[in-house]
Enzyme design. Structure first.
Site, mmCIF file in Angstrom:
data_model
loop_
_atom_site.group_PDB
_atom_site.id
_atom_site.type_symbol
_atom_site.label_atom_id
_atom_site.label_comp_id
_atom_site.label_asym_id
_atom_site.label_seq_id
_atom_site.Cartn_x
_atom_site.Cartn_y
_atom_site.Cartn_z
ATOM 1 N N HIS A 150 29.217 75.791 23.009
ATOM 2 C CA HIS A 150 29.630 76.542 21.823
ATOM 3 C C HIS A 150 30.523 77.720 22.204
ATOM 4 O O HIS A 150 31.501 78.023 21.502
ATOM 5 C CB HIS A 150 28.401 77.042 21.055
ATOM 6 C CG HIS A 150 27.856 76.046 20.076
ATOM 7 N ND1 HIS A 150 27.115 74.951 20.465
ATOM 8 C CD2 HIS A 150 27.960 75.972 18.727
ATOM 9 C CE1 HIS A 150 26.765 74.261 19.395
ATOM 10 N NE2 HIS A 150 27.271 74.850 18.330
ATOM 11 N N LYS B 59 15.784 73.288 16.653
ATOM 12 C CA LYS B 59 14.427 73.706 16.319
ATOM 13 C C LYS B 59 14.423 75.217 16.117
ATOM 14 O O LYS B 59 15.229 75.932 16.706
ATOM 15 C CB LYS B 59 13.424 73.300 17.401
ATOM 16 C CG LYS B 59 13.637 73.953 18.754
ATOM 17 C CD LYS B 59 12.579 73.496 19.749
ATOM 18 C CE LYS B 59 12.800 74.173 21.110
ATOM 19 N NZ LYS B 59 11.787 73.752 22.106
#
Length: 283
Positions: A37, A102
């Site tokens: 990212h 998560k």
């Protein structure tokens, strides 16, 4: 509700998904963790193209373990999504339709999800070997030098995930901030009435008591849960009271000798009373 989705998918398809839905994804998804990212963000800042077009696509926050002989991929469980939060709004504005990870997301991500009609899915942590069975093919397409954090294109079939935040910004685990206010600590406003929340907390407590043989647990900041934002003047959150009873009652059945203590109960009545007598069941 169970739903089967072909990926990539459209904004209209995303709008049909609601928090709590069990979804099976089939098609193509991409992996990217924090290192990938960061590189994608740097590429955008330089005006360069990304390794793949995010429009309509899904990013899985995952870095697999090495594949055993004869297997497509190793263990493929999700990583904590919040590490990607600072990069996510821009990708969503570029059309990213879904994310799998998560844990909770930031307010900025929630707003970007709502603004762009996207979806955040949760995959089951600790079940990477099981999840890998839904992956039919894995190919590194960018940043190979990052090893397990390289970007991969995955072909998946009936990959299981739960809608944790839907396109309206509704969160599976938390109350909307408009209902309860924003926590001054930046902590979660857990929706204690949800079975998923109750099971998560009790399973964590049971794990510590069982695996590490500890003899006591302390539940901190009880007043922050049983009073709305910890303020008695705002009233009692009855769902939180029932949750505490459920938690303590279940743990006492599993671990009768365990000591359960309460911190910062702010004189709430019946903290150490038996649950059968209307108390919270702490020692």
């Amino acid at each position: 509700m169970e739903r089967y989705i072909e990926v990539p998918f459209t904004k209209e398809a995303a709008a049909k998904l609601k928090a709590g839905d069990l979804v099976y994804l089939t098609g193509t998804i991409y992996t990217a963790r924090d290192a990938a990212h960061k590189r994608m963000q740097e590429a955008l800042e330089r005006g360069e193209q990304l390794p793949f077009d995010p429009a309509g696509n899904v990013i899985y926050y995952m870095g697999p373990s090495p594949a055993r002989e004869g297997r497509v991929i190793g263990s493929a469980g999700p990583t904590t999504a919040s590490r990607m939060d600072k990069y996510t709004p821009e990708l969503l504005d570029l059309g990213l339709r879904g994310m799998i990870g998560k844990g909770r997301r930031s307010a900025a991500v929630r707003e970007a999800v709502r603004r762009n009609g996207a979806v955040y899915f949760a995959a089951i942590g600790g079940a990477g070997a099981l999840l890998s069975k839904s992956i039919l093919n894995s190919e590194v397409i960018a940043y190979e030098d990052l090893g397990t954090e390289a970007i991969r294109r995955l072909t998946v079939q009936n990959f299981p995930a739960i809608v944790c935040m839907d396109s309206d910004g509704t969160d599976l685990y938390e109350y909307p901030s408009t209902d309860v206010g924003v926590s001054q600590w930046g902590s979660c406003n857990f929706m204690h009435s949800r079975g998923e929340v109750r099971s998560f907390f009790q399973s964590c407590a049971n794990y510590w008591l069982t695996e590490f043989h500890i003899d006591a647990l302390r539940m901190v900041a009880i007043s922050r849960a049983i009073y709305w934002q910890g303020d008695p003047a705002r009233g009692v959150n009855q769902n939180a009271v029932e949750f505490v009873k459920y938690m303590n009652g279940g743990l006492k059945k599993l671990h009768p000798s365990a000591i359960l203590s309460a911190e910062d109960s702010t004189c709430f009545p019946g903290v150490t009373k038996d649950i059968a007598d209307g108390g919270l069941g702490f020692d």
